[in-house]
Design a protein around this motif. Structure first.
Motif, PDB file in Angstrom:
ATOM      1  N   GLY A 121      34.280  56.013  24.246  1.00 43.38           N
ATOM      2  CA  GLY A 121      33.094  56.592  24.867  1.00 43.38           C
ATOM      3  C   GLY A 121      32.289  57.487  23.965  1.00 43.38           C
ATOM      4  O   GLY A 121      31.384  58.203  24.434  1.00 43.38           O
ATOM      5  N   MET A 122      32.562  57.462  22.664  1.00 46.22           N
ATOM      6  CA  MET A 122      31.858  58.317  21.711  1.00 46.22           C
ATOM      7  C   MET A 122      30.955  57.537  20.774  1.00 46.22           C
ATOM      8  O   MET A 122      29.841  57.965  20.457  1.00 46.22           O
ATOM      9  CB  MET A 122      32.865  59.101  20.865  1.00 46.22           C
ATOM     10  CG  MET A 122      33.613  60.182  21.606  1.00 46.22           C
ATOM     11  SD  MET A 122      32.590  61.607  22.015  1.00 46.22           S
ATOM     12  CE  MET A 122      32.253  62.230  20.371  1.00 46.22           C
ATOM     13  N   ARG A 123      31.423  56.354  20.319  1.00 50.76           N
ATOM     14  CA  ARG A 123      30.812  55.765  19.132  1.00 50.76           C
ATOM     15  C   ARG A 123      30.151  54.412  19.352  1.00 50.76           C
ATOM     16  O   ARG A 123      29.488  53.913  18.432  1.00 50.76           O
ATOM     17  CB  ARG A 123      31.898  55.623  18.048  1.00 50.76           C
ATOM     18  CG  ARG A 123      32.518  56.960  17.681  1.00 50.76           C
ATOM     19  CD  ARG A 123      33.674  56.820  16.722  1.00 50.76           C
ATOM     20  NE  ARG A 123      34.822  56.134  17.326  1.00 50.76           N
ATOM     21  CZ  ARG A 123      36.020  56.047  16.752  1.00 50.76           C
ATOM     22  NH1 ARG A 123      36.217  56.606  15.565  1.00 50.76           N
ATOM     23  NH2 ARG A 123      37.014  55.432  17.346  1.00 50.76           N
ATOM     24  N   PHE A 124      30.307  53.812  20.508  1.00 49.81           N
ATOM     25  CA  PHE A 124      29.823  52.452  20.685  1.00 49.81           C
ATOM     26  C   PHE A 124      28.650  52.361  21.658  1.00 49.81           C
ATOM     27  O   PHE A 124      28.381  51.313  22.224  1.00 49.81           O
ATOM     28  CB  PHE A 124      30.974  51.542  21.107  1.00 49.81           C
ATOM     29  CG  PHE A 124      31.978  51.345  20.003  1.00 49.81           C
ATOM     30  CD1 PHE A 124      31.842  50.294  19.103  1.00 49.81           C
ATOM     31  CD2 PHE A 124      33.032  52.229  19.824  1.00 49.81           C
ATOM     32  CE1 PHE A 124      32.751  50.118  18.059  1.00 49.81           C
ATOM     33  CE2 PHE A 124      33.944  52.067  18.796  1.00 49.81           C
ATOM     34  CZ  PHE A 124      33.798  51.004  17.902  1.00 49.81           C
ATOM     35  N   ALA A 125      27.944  53.475  21.821  1.00 52.79           N
ATOM     36  CA  ALA A 125      26.697  53.498  22.586  1.00 52.79           C
ATOM     37  C   ALA A 125      25.883  54.701  22.136  1.00 52.79           C
ATOM     38  O   ALA A 125      26.434  55.748  21.774  1.00 52.79           O
ATOM     39  CB  ALA A 125      26.962  53.571  24.083  1.00 52.79           C
ATOM     40  N   VAL A 174      29.595  60.866  24.923  1.00 56.72           N
ATOM     41  CA  VAL A 174      28.344  60.114  25.056  1.00 56.72           C
ATOM     42  C   VAL A 174      28.301  59.362  26.376  1.00 56.72           C
ATOM     43  O   VAL A 174      27.395  59.544  27.193  1.00 56.72           O
ATOM     44  CB  VAL A 174      28.158  59.142  23.869  1.00 56.72           C
ATOM     45  CG1 VAL A 174      26.940  58.238  24.103  1.00 56.72           C
ATOM     46  CG2 VAL A 174      27.981  59.920  22.573  1.00 56.72           C
ATOM     47  N   ILE A 175      29.285  58.512  26.613  1.00 54.25           N
ATOM     48  CA  ILE A 175      29.196  57.596  27.748  1.00 54.25           C
ATOM     49  C   ILE A 175      29.339  58.331  29.075  1.00 54.25           C
ATOM     50  O   ILE A 175      28.853  57.845  30.108  1.00 54.25           O
ATOM     51  CB  ILE A 175      30.230  56.457  27.607  1.00 54.25           C
ATOM     52  CG1 ILE A 175      29.699  55.185  28.288  1.00 54.25           C
ATOM     53  CG2 ILE A 175      31.582  56.866  28.159  1.00 54.25           C
ATOM     54  CD1 ILE A 175      28.456  54.632  27.647  1.00 54.25           C
ATOM     55  N   ALA A 176      29.962  59.506  29.097  1.00 53.17           N
ATOM     56  CA  ALA A 176      30.084  60.265  30.344  1.00 53.17           C
ATOM     57  C   ALA A 176      28.726  60.718  30.865  1.00 53.17           C
ATOM     58  O   ALA A 176      28.598  61.078  32.036  1.00 53.17           O
ATOM     59  CB  ALA A 176      30.994  61.474  30.143  1.00 53.17           C
TER      60      ALA A 176
END
Length: 226
Positions: free
Chosen positions: A187-191, A144-146
């Motif tokens: 980087g997967m679950r908190f945005a 996600v965050i990438a």
């Protein structure tokens, strides 16, 4: 067990340790609380040539329910817009280094926490970001965050760093609050992000799909709150 020790272990477990050469002393970041020989400097994304490819979900992340993500980490939750992204290189010496990034987010609507609408906060991200849009720097467990870009809107769930949040390696201790006031646990679950086409990028919430709106994501998260 201190958070710092856990975090240092996760750096290795998630495969985001990078072995790099070179120095960026002219762009170094002052570290007020950190100890040892650790150095941190700003770096251009085109110079991040040795990042590990990947980015999908991985068994290396500890399983969390949706309710645990929202409620169990004393994290703030808000919607906002990404104003700026700067890549950094963390260098512990002896070839042990890794890339991260710091994103500046303007808060537009608070869902949980003490921050205020209109605040601009800096958030430490768990990976460097390919600012040219290539996503060639995507790392394991950062799907996600990438994908984050300047101008993107999203819902962010960072923790506020304290003296308990640090990385320890090679006889050095890096206090994360030296880098940013806030950070994401992974980087997967908190945005949850919204791309330029209005599609939702989500790695945590089963009731959210790519055609959801950020307003629907917000209501979904509110329903999970204790």
């Amino acid at each position: 067990v201190s958070y710092g020790i856990i975090a240092a272990t996760l750096i290795i477990a998630l495969g985001i340790t990078l072995f790099l050469k070179g120095s960026n002393d002219d762009k170094s970041i002052a570290l007020k609380e950190s100890t040892g020989n650790v150095k941190v400097s700003y770096v251009a994304s085109e110079d991040m040539t040795q990042a590990i490819l990947g980015g999908g979900a991985s068994d290396s992340l500890i399983y969390l329910t949706e309710k645990e993500i929202v409620n169990d980490y004393n994290n703030s939750i808000f919607s906002g817009t990404v104003q700026d992204i700067k890549n950094i290189l963390i260098d512990f010496g002896d070839g042990f280094s890794e890339y991260r990034a710091i994103a500046t987010v303007s808060i537009e609507k608070m869902i949980k926490g003490e921050e205020k609408e209109g605040d601009k906060i800096e958030i430490l991200l768990p990976t460097g970001i390919a600012l040219d849009g290539s996503e060639k720097l995507t790392l394991e467990d950062t799907y996600v965050i990438a994908k984050i870009k300047v101008g993107m809107k999203g819902i962010f769930m960072p923790i506020r760093y304290t003296e308990e949040h640090y990385f320890e390696q090679n006889d050095s201790k890096l206090f994360l609050k030296d880098l940013a006031e806030y950070g994401l646990m992974d980087g997967m679950r908190f945005a949850v992000l919204e791309d330029k086409d209005g599609q939702i990028i989500n790695g945590a919430f089963e009731g959210v799909n790519s055609n959801s709106t950020l307003e629907e994501v917000e209501e979904y998260i509110k329903a999970l709150m204790n």
